[in-house]
Design an enzyme around this catalytic site. Structure first.
Site, PDB file in Angstrom:
ATOM      1  N   ASP A   1       6.110   4.756   5.015  1.00 39.89           N
ATOM      2  CA  ASP A   1       6.908   3.960   5.597  1.00 39.89           C
ATOM      3  C   ASP A   1       7.160   2.522   5.112  1.00 39.89           C
ATOM      4  O   ASP A   1       7.759   1.532   5.217  1.00 39.89           O
ATOM      5  CB  ASP A   1       6.742   3.653   7.002  1.00 39.89           C
ATOM      6  CG  ASP A   1       5.191   3.195   7.543  1.00 39.89           C
ATOM      7  OD1 ASP A   1       4.334   3.522   6.581  1.00 39.89           O
ATOM      8  OD2 ASP A   1       5.159   2.742   8.342  1.00 39.89           O
ATOM      9  N   HIS A   2       6.454   2.439   3.789  1.00 41.31           N
ATOM     10  CA  HIS A   2       6.336   1.140   2.797  1.00 41.31           C
ATOM     11  C   HIS A   2       6.847   1.432   1.422  1.00 41.31           C
ATOM     12  O   HIS A   2       7.049   0.382   0.674  1.00 41.31           O
ATOM     13  CB  HIS A   2       4.784   0.667   2.915  1.00 41.31           C
ATOM     14  CG  HIS A   2       4.351   0.116   3.911  1.00 41.31           C
ATOM     15  ND1 HIS A   2       4.195  -1.184   4.399  1.00 41.31           N
ATOM     16  CD2 HIS A   2       3.973   1.020   5.237  1.00 41.31           C
ATOM     17  CE1 HIS A   2       3.705  -1.267   5.781  1.00 41.31           C
ATOM     18  NE2 HIS A   2       3.633   0.079   6.196  1.00 41.31           N
TER      19      HIS A   2
ATOM     20  N   HIS B   1       0.845  -1.339  -0.102  1.00 43.37           N
ATOM     21  CA  HIS B   1       0.173   0.053  -0.017  1.00 43.37           C
ATOM     22  C   HIS B   1       1.055   1.230  -0.063  1.00 43.37           C
ATOM     23  O   HIS B   1       2.136   1.169  -0.028  1.00 43.37           O
ATOM     24  CB  HIS B   1      -1.092   0.010   1.250  1.00 43.37           C
ATOM     25  CG  HIS B   1      -0.444   0.216   2.426  1.00 43.37           C
ATOM     26  ND1 HIS B   1       0.453  -0.886   3.179  1.00 43.37           N
ATOM     27  CD2 HIS B   1      -0.683   1.150   3.472  1.00 43.37           C
ATOM     28  CE1 HIS B   1       0.770  -0.425   4.156  1.00 43.37           C
ATOM     29  NE2 HIS B   1       0.344   0.775   4.499  1.00 43.37           N
TER      30      HIS B   1
ATOM     31  N   ASP C   1      -0.096  -3.441   6.506  1.00 44.19           N
ATOM     32  CA  ASP C   1      -0.599  -2.949   7.749  1.00 44.19           C
ATOM     33  C   ASP C   1      -2.282  -3.483   7.896  1.00 44.19           C
ATOM     34  O   ASP C   1      -2.990  -2.431   8.491  1.00 44.19           O
ATOM     35  CB  ASP C   1      -0.672  -1.424   7.663  1.00 44.19           C
ATOM     36  CG  ASP C   1       0.870  -0.833   7.807  1.00 44.19           C
ATOM     37  OD1 ASP C   1       1.688  -1.757   8.246  1.00 44.19           O
ATOM     38  OD2 ASP C   1       1.108   0.069   7.825  1.00 44.19           O
TER      39      ASP C   1
ATOM     40  N   HIS D   1      -7.517  -0.038   5.757  1.00 36.86           N
ATOM     41  CA  HIS D   1      -6.504   0.579   6.346  1.00 36.86           C
ATOM     42  C   HIS D   1      -6.047   1.843   5.458  1.00 36.86           C
ATOM     43  O   HIS D   1      -6.019   2.992   5.465  1.00 36.86           O
ATOM     44  CB  HIS D   1      -5.160  -0.206   6.595  1.00 36.86           C
ATOM     45  CG  HIS D   1      -3.734   0.405   6.849  1.00 36.86           C
ATOM     46  ND1 HIS D   1      -3.584   1.008   8.183  1.00 36.86           N
ATOM     47  CD2 HIS D   1      -2.611   0.870   6.250  1.00 36.86           C
ATOM     48  CE1 HIS D   1      -2.508   1.922   8.171  1.00 36.86           C
ATOM     49  NE2 HIS D   1      -1.930   1.586   6.934  1.00 36.86           N
TER      50      HIS D   1
ATOM     51  N   HIS E   1       1.636   3.990   1.788  1.00 36.50           N
ATOM     52  CA  HIS E   1       2.044   4.746   3.143  1.00 36.50           C
ATOM     53  C   HIS E   1       3.666   4.701   2.934  1.00 36.50           C
ATOM     54  O   HIS E   1       4.367   3.819   2.404  1.00 36.50           O
ATOM     55  CB  HIS E   1       1.707   4.050   4.221  1.00 36.50           C
ATOM     56  CG  HIS E   1       0.304   4.513   4.568  1.00 36.50           C
ATOM     57  ND1 HIS E   1      -0.326   3.894   5.675  1.00 36.50           N
ATOM     58  CD2 HIS E   1      -0.359   5.523   4.318  1.00 36.50           C
ATOM     59  CE1 HIS E   1      -1.592   4.160   5.571  1.00 36.50           C
ATOM     60  NE2 HIS E   1      -1.698   5.419   4.891  1.00 36.50           N
TER      61      HIS E   1
ATOM     62  N   HIS F   1       4.920  -4.588  10.986  1.00 37.11           N
ATOM     63  CA  HIS F   1       5.219  -3.772  12.201  1.00 37.11           C
ATOM     64  C   HIS F   1       5.303  -4.735  13.357  1.00 37.11           C
ATOM     65  O   HIS F   1       4.517  -5.569  13.502  1.00 37.11           O
ATOM     66  CB  HIS F   1       4.262  -2.782  12.739  1.00 37.11           C
ATOM     67  CG  HIS F   1       4.158  -1.459  11.832  1.00 37.11           C
ATOM     68  ND1 HIS F   1       5.003  -0.233  11.862  1.00 37.11           N
ATOM     69  CD2 HIS F   1       3.475  -1.109  10.454  1.00 37.11           C
ATOM     70  CE1 HIS F   1       4.900   0.381  10.702  1.00 37.11           C
ATOM     71  NE2 HIS F   1       3.809   0.015  10.087  1.00 37.11           N
TER      72      HIS F   1
HETATM   73 ZN   LIG Z   1       0.305   2.018   6.324  1.00 30.52          ZN
END
Ligand SMILES: [Zn+2]
Length: 260
Positions: free
Chosen positions: A59-60, A55, A134, A111, A57, A172
């Site tokens: 941090d990905h 996805h 996530d 999410h 975001h 995570h």
């Molecule tokens: Zn995320």
């Protein structure tokens, strides 16, 4: 056999590196940061052959471009305007062959709206593997930022229907906090109490609690158990309402977790 190794990034992200045992070619899931990946590849004499994204975001996805400067490789991901680096878009039911393994794509919005998962059904004696970003976490689930509670509930149920032995590689290390909340929802769940002790022991030695399994989540994760009487009772007590359908129960406990 598919081997999966965690590369830690930021505070609590796991970037999952996967390869066939003994092969120098590997893939990386959700490289939010390129540096730890580049370092790991160099240290272990590995060659990056593919990037897969769950996805949008940061941090990905934040490390994709830097990795592409060093390795010209395909980037699989959802059809999303938020991830321009994707070269191979995939959708529900897509089957992709990566490094000798077939991954099936599952759309699991909630999410984010573009969230997907990659499932390797495995063959013979191997164990199925799921990369789910996530959405499903060990003991919990992701926050619902872009979708609706019913949408997220259905996405989690889709994952819950995978084989029980499936190894779940989420992105995570949130497990102890998730299990503290799960224990507040179902204080009488003995399997959960045992799990809390096991996971605390792992963390005290610095060992990841991920992967988890679908079976462990079905037994202890309240967000997969919204049709179970003990979860319904806890959601009703907390919300002061009489909830009946699992989607509503999910919404009540997700809201509860957000303020826990
Ligand atoms: Zn995320």
């Amino acid at each position: 056999m598919l081997e999966v190794t965690p590369i830690q990034a930021f505070n609590d992200n796991y970037l999952w590196l996967f390869r066939e045992s003994g092969s120098c070619d590997c893939g990386i899931v959700d490289p939010g940061d390129a540096e730890p990946v580049l370092h790991y590849l160099k240290e272990n004499n590995l060659n990056l052959a593919v990037i897969i994204i769950t996805h949008h975001h940061g941090d990905h996805t934040g490390g994709i471009n830097r990795l592409l400067e060093n390795y010209q490789v395909p980037v699989y991901g959802p059809d999303s305007a938020n991830i321009p680096a994707v070269t191979h878009t995939v959708r529900e039911g897509s089957q992709i062959n990566i490094l000798g393994n077939t991954f099936k794509v599952l759309e699991i919005p909630g999410h984010t709206l573009d969230h997907i998962a990659y499932f390797n059904a495995a063959e013979e004696s191997n164990t199925p593997v799921l990369f789910c970003g996530d959405t499903l976490f060990a003991g919990g689930c992701g926050r619902v930022f872009e979708g609706t509670f019913p949408m997220m509930h259905e996405s989690l149920q889709k994952l819950a229907r995978l084989p029980a032995e499936t190894l779940v590689y989420c992105a995570h290390e949130y497990t102890l906090a998730n299990l503290a909340f799960a224990s507040a929802v179902t204080p009488e769940n003995k399997t959960l109490a045992q799990r809390v002790e096991q996971e605390k022991e792992k963390r005290s030695r610095g060992i990841p609690t991920v992967p988890t399994s679908i079976r462990a989540e079905l037994d202890t994760n309240p967000f997969l158990r919204c049709g179970e009487p003990e979860i319904i009772a806890a959601a009703n007590k907390h919300s002061g309402r009489q909830l009946h359908v699992p989607e509503e129960v999910f919404g009540a406990i997700r809201g509860w977790k957000d303020s826990f």
